[in-house]
Design a protein around this motif. Structure first.
Motif: not given
Length: 227
Positions: A1-5
């Protein structure tokens, strides 16, 4: 899962890893799912990668995805200091939802090719990695595919190790339960035998007397004493 602003390049590094293509235009993501088959350490892996939204209005959806996620790539942009600060809260959210301090995870500083626009140094990223318990840290470039594969493969290896550890712990727990059951059964059997006979193997006096009484009043026959 790719998370970030939003705008840190989550979609760009995901597409680069899955398809080998650099996507330059920015189109805010709500949710994109990708699949990729890859062999890691001699093991065939079928990856499902979720590229999540970076905007605040989709945080409720993100919580649902975190619950089912196994590994996490936390991405910030080296050109945006606020994006790194946002990751601090995202990591805490992941740990809270997963209810664990040990979650497969990598820290990614993307857009490392934009040296003129850089506001976050490599040392800044390394310091955050140390604060997070030496979480693997990579600076990536989606344009040049720098460290993109390495970051994804790292988190997959972490997931594989964690699954192997959980499997080993379950197996060990089953063996322990079997051992405890066997010991308990032996203890009950030993106690039962001790109650039915004296140390020299003879029956207690009250049982001998009971059998003697029966032998005078009934014909002799084979009997089974149930203790």
């Amino acid at each position: 899962m790719v998370l970030g602003a939003g705008g840190v390049g989550k979609s760009s590094i995901t597409v680069q890893f899955v398809q080998g293509v650099y996507v330059e235009s920015y189109d805010p993501t709500i949710e994109d799912s990708y699949r990729k088959q890859i062999e890691i350490d001699g093991r065939a892996c079928d990856l499902e990668i979720l590229d999540t939204a970076g905007v605040a209005q989709f945080t409720a959806m993100r919580e649902l995805y975190i619950k089912s996620g196994k590994g996490f790539l936390l991405v910030y942009s080296v050109t945006d200091e606020n994006s790194l600060q946002e990751l601090l809260a995202l990591r805490e959210q992941v740990l809270r939802i997963k209810d664990s301090e040990s979650v497969p995870m990598v820290l990614i500083g993307n857009k490392c090719d934009l040296d003129d626009d850089r506001v976050i140094s490599i040392d800044d990223g390394m310091n955050v990695s140390q604060q997070w318990g030496l979480v693997p840290f990579y600076e990536t470039s989606a344009m040049y595919k720098t460290n993109v594969d390495e970051a994804f493969i790292d988190v997959v290896r972490q997931v594989m190790r964690k699954e192997a550890q959980v499997s080993a712990e379950k197996k060990q727990q089953k063996e322990l339960q079997k051992q405890q059951a066997a010991e308990s059964s032996n203890a009950h059997l030993s106690k039962a035998n001790g109650n039915g006979q004296l140390e020299n193997g003879s029956l207690p006096q009250n049982q001998r007397r009971s059998q003697s009484d029966k032998s005078t009043s009934e014909p002799k026959s084979k009997c089974c004493v149930i203790v």
